[in-house]
Design a protein around this motif. Structure first.
Motif, PDB file in Angstrom:
ATOM      1  N   HIS A   1      35.399  29.936   4.696  1.00  0.00           N
ATOM      2  CA  HIS A   1      36.337  30.597   5.608  1.00  0.00           C
ATOM      3  C   HIS A   1      36.478  29.808   6.911  1.00  0.00           C
ATOM      4  O   HIS A   1      37.593  29.626   7.414  1.00  0.00           O
ATOM      5  CB  HIS A   1      35.874  32.029   5.894  1.00  0.00           C
ATOM      6  CG  HIS A   1      36.765  32.756   6.840  1.00  0.00           C
ATOM      7  ND1 HIS A   1      38.028  33.191   6.486  1.00  0.00           N
ATOM      8  CD2 HIS A   1      36.590  33.106   8.143  1.00  0.00           C
ATOM      9  CE1 HIS A   1      38.587  33.781   7.521  1.00  0.00           C
ATOM     10  NE2 HIS A   1      37.728  33.746   8.542  1.00  0.00           N
ATOM     11  N   LEU A   2      35.359  29.336   7.470  1.00  0.00           N
ATOM     12  CA  LEU A   2      35.410  28.556   8.707  1.00  0.00           C
ATOM     13  C   LEU A   2      36.183  27.254   8.532  1.00  0.00           C
ATOM     14  O   LEU A   2      36.909  26.832   9.423  1.00  0.00           O
ATOM     15  CB  LEU A   2      34.004  28.274   9.228  1.00  0.00           C
ATOM     16  CG  LEU A   2      33.268  29.460   9.830  1.00  0.00           C
ATOM     17  CD1 LEU A   2      31.841  29.076  10.190  1.00  0.00           C
ATOM     18  CD2 LEU A   2      33.999  29.987  11.045  1.00  0.00           C
ATOM     19  N   HIS A   3      36.044  26.621   7.381  1.00  0.00           N
ATOM     20  CA  HIS A   3      36.833  25.409   7.102  1.00  0.00           C
ATOM     21  C   HIS A   3      38.325  25.739   7.116  1.00  0.00           C
ATOM     22  O   HIS A   3      39.141  24.985   7.652  1.00  0.00           O
ATOM     23  CB  HIS A   3      36.444  24.784   5.761  1.00  0.00           C
ATOM     24  CG  HIS A   3      35.199  23.962   5.817  1.00  0.00           C
ATOM     25  ND1 HIS A   3      35.123  22.750   6.466  1.00  0.00           N
ATOM     26  CD2 HIS A   3      33.962  24.180   5.309  1.00  0.00           C
ATOM     27  CE1 HIS A   3      33.910  22.258   6.359  1.00  0.00           C
ATOM     28  NE2 HIS A   3      33.181  23.115   5.655  1.00  0.00           N
TER      29      HIS A   3
ATOM     30  N   ALA B   1       9.835  21.904   3.672  1.00  0.00           N
ATOM     31  CA  ALA B   1      10.434  22.532   4.850  1.00  0.00           C
ATOM     32  C   ALA B   1      10.793  23.983   4.552  1.00  0.00           C
ATOM     33  O   ALA B   1      11.230  24.319   3.454  1.00  0.00           O
ATOM     34  CB  ALA B   1      11.680  21.766   5.262  1.00  0.00           C
ATOM     35  N   THR B   2      10.579  24.827   5.519  1.00  0.00           N
ATOM     36  CA  THR B   2      10.946  26.228   5.413  1.00  0.00           C
ATOM     37  C   THR B   2      12.327  26.411   6.017  1.00  0.00           C
ATOM     38  O   THR B   2      12.558  26.048   7.171  1.00  0.00           O
ATOM     39  CB  THR B   2       9.948  27.118   6.187  1.00  0.00           C
ATOM     40  OG1 THR B   2       8.645  26.880   5.675  1.00  0.00           O
ATOM     41  CG2 THR B   2      10.298  28.573   6.058  1.00  0.00           C
ATOM     42  N   VAL B   3      13.238  26.959   5.228  1.00  0.00           N
ATOM     43  CA  VAL B   3      14.599  27.187   5.708  1.00  0.00           C
ATOM     44  C   VAL B   3      14.592  28.421   6.599  1.00  0.00           C
ATOM     45  O   VAL B   3      14.192  29.504   6.184  1.00  0.00           O
ATOM     46  CB  VAL B   3      15.581  27.366   4.529  1.00  0.00           C
ATOM     47  CG1 VAL B   3      16.976  27.696   5.044  1.00  0.00           C
ATOM     48  CG2 VAL B   3      15.599  26.126   3.661  1.00  0.00           C
ATOM     49  N   ILE B   4      15.052  28.257   7.830  1.00  0.00           N
ATOM     50  CA  ILE B   4      15.116  29.362   8.779  1.00  0.00           C
ATOM     51  C   ILE B   4      16.453  30.090   8.658  1.00  0.00           C
ATOM     52  O   ILE B   4      16.516  31.304   8.738  1.00  0.00           O
ATOM     53  CB  ILE B   4      14.910  28.851  10.215  1.00  0.00           C
ATOM     54  CG1 ILE B   4      13.511  28.272  10.343  1.00  0.00           C
ATOM     55  CG2 ILE B   4      15.132  29.956  11.232  1.00  0.00           C
ATOM     56  CD1 ILE B   4      13.264  27.564  11.650  1.00  0.00           C
ATOM     57  N   TYR B   5      17.524  29.336   8.449  1.00  0.00           N
ATOM     58  CA  TYR B   5      18.854  29.921   8.323  1.00  0.00           C
ATOM     59  C   TYR B   5      19.683  29.044   7.400  1.00  0.00           C
ATOM     60  O   TYR B   5      19.620  27.823   7.487  1.00  0.00           O
ATOM     61  CB  TYR B   5      19.546  30.020   9.685  1.00  0.00           C
ATOM     62  CG  TYR B   5      21.004  30.391   9.581  1.00  0.00           C
ATOM     63  CD1 TYR B   5      21.387  31.706   9.373  1.00  0.00           C
ATOM     64  CD2 TYR B   5      21.995  29.424   9.662  1.00  0.00           C
ATOM     65  CE1 TYR B   5      22.715  32.056   9.250  1.00  0.00           C
ATOM     66  CE2 TYR B   5      23.325  29.755   9.542  1.00  0.00           C
ATOM     67  CZ  TYR B   5      23.686  31.073   9.343  1.00  0.00           C
ATOM     68  OH  TYR B   5      25.009  31.406   9.209  1.00  0.00           O
ATOM     69  N   GLN B   6      20.463  29.667   6.563  1.00  0.00           N
ATOM     70  CA  GLN B   6      21.421  28.938   5.746  1.00  0.00           C
ATOM     71  C   GLN B   6      22.690  29.768   5.683  1.00  0.00           C
ATOM     72  O   GLN B   6      22.655  30.954   5.338  1.00  0.00           O
ATOM     73  CB  GLN B   6      20.885  28.697   4.335  1.00  0.00           C
ATOM     74  CG  GLN B   6      21.821  27.843   3.505  1.00  0.00           C
ATOM     75  CD  GLN B   6      21.171  27.376   2.222  1.00  0.00           C
ATOM     76  OE1 GLN B   6      19.999  27.649   1.964  1.00  0.00           O
ATOM     77  NE2 GLN B   6      21.923  26.668   1.420  1.00  0.00           N
ATOM     78  N   ALA B   7      23.810  29.162   6.054  1.00  0.00           N
ATOM     79  CA  ALA B   7      25.084  29.874   6.093  1.00  0.00           C
ATOM     80  C   ALA B   7      25.520  30.273   4.691  1.00  0.00           C
ATOM     81  O   ALA B   7      25.319  29.541   3.724  1.00  0.00           O
ATOM     82  CB  ALA B   7      26.154  29.009   6.744  1.00  0.00           C
ATOM     83  N   ASP B   8      26.123  31.436   4.614  1.00  0.00           N
ATOM     84  CA  ASP B   8      26.691  31.932   3.368  1.00  0.00           C
ATOM     85  C   ASP B   8      27.838  31.002   2.971  1.00  0.00           C
ATOM     86  O   ASP B   8      28.712  30.701   3.798  1.00  0.00           O
ATOM     87  CB  ASP B   8      27.208  33.358   3.595  1.00  0.00           C
ATOM     88  CG  ASP B   8      27.789  34.005   2.354  1.00  0.00           C
ATOM     89  OD1 ASP B   8      28.127  33.289   1.392  1.00  0.00           O
ATOM     90  OD2 ASP B   8      27.903  35.242   2.362  1.00  0.00           O
ATOM     91  N   PRO B   9      27.889  30.515   1.735  1.00  0.00           N
ATOM     92  CA  PRO B   9      28.962  29.611   1.320  1.00  0.00           C
ATOM     93  C   PRO B   9      30.365  30.187   1.544  1.00  0.00           C
ATOM     94  O   PRO B   9      31.298  29.447   1.854  1.00  0.00           O
ATOM     95  CB  PRO B   9      28.693  29.377  -0.164  1.00  0.00           C
ATOM     96  CG  PRO B   9      27.223  29.622  -0.323  1.00  0.00           C
ATOM     97  CD  PRO B   9      26.888  30.689   0.677  1.00  0.00           C
TER      98      PRO B   9
END
Length: 119
Positions: A23-25, A10-18
């Motif tokens: 921060h969102l958590h 699978a090609t990753v299109i987007y991956q959130a910055d850790p």
């Protein structure tokens, strides 16, 4: 949910910055702890998109705030309460078939909230 297997990785299109995820958590946890004492209080909520909703905090979980908003029978704002039944009249054994006639629950994602104020 279905998956398509082509035999290729699978090609990753987007991956959130850790760091963003962490921060969102933290934001979600902070909002949850800040709002939980105000269950059943009337509030005005502004989202990061600029939408403003007024209602009563009906509940919270670790991802959502559930805001009870006044619905209308003509559905002008697009809120829909499938349990809404108008008062049937005198002689009906119960005051309403649903405890909050005309209201709807609006689920709001915690990390999309910009401001919450008591009204």
């Amino acid at each position: 949910m279905s998956f398509y297997q082509s035999g290729q990785p699978a090609t990753v299109i987007y991956q959130a910055d850790p760091a963003v995820v962490q921060h969102l958590h933290g934001v979600r946890e902070s909002l949850h702890h800040s709002c939980k004492p105000y269950l059943n209080h009337k509030v005005s909520v502004q989202t990061i998109d600029g939408q403003v909703h007024e209602g009563t905090i009906a509940g919270m979980d670790n991802k959502h705030m559930y805001l009870m908003v006044a619905g209308s029978t003509d559905m002008v704002r697009g809120y829909y309460n499938p349990y809404y039944k108008p008062y049937p009249g005198p002689g009906y054994p119960y005051p309403y078939p649903y405890p909050y006639p005309g209201n709807a629950i609006l689920p709001l994602v915690l990390f999309e909230l910009l401001a919450i104020s008591l009204i």
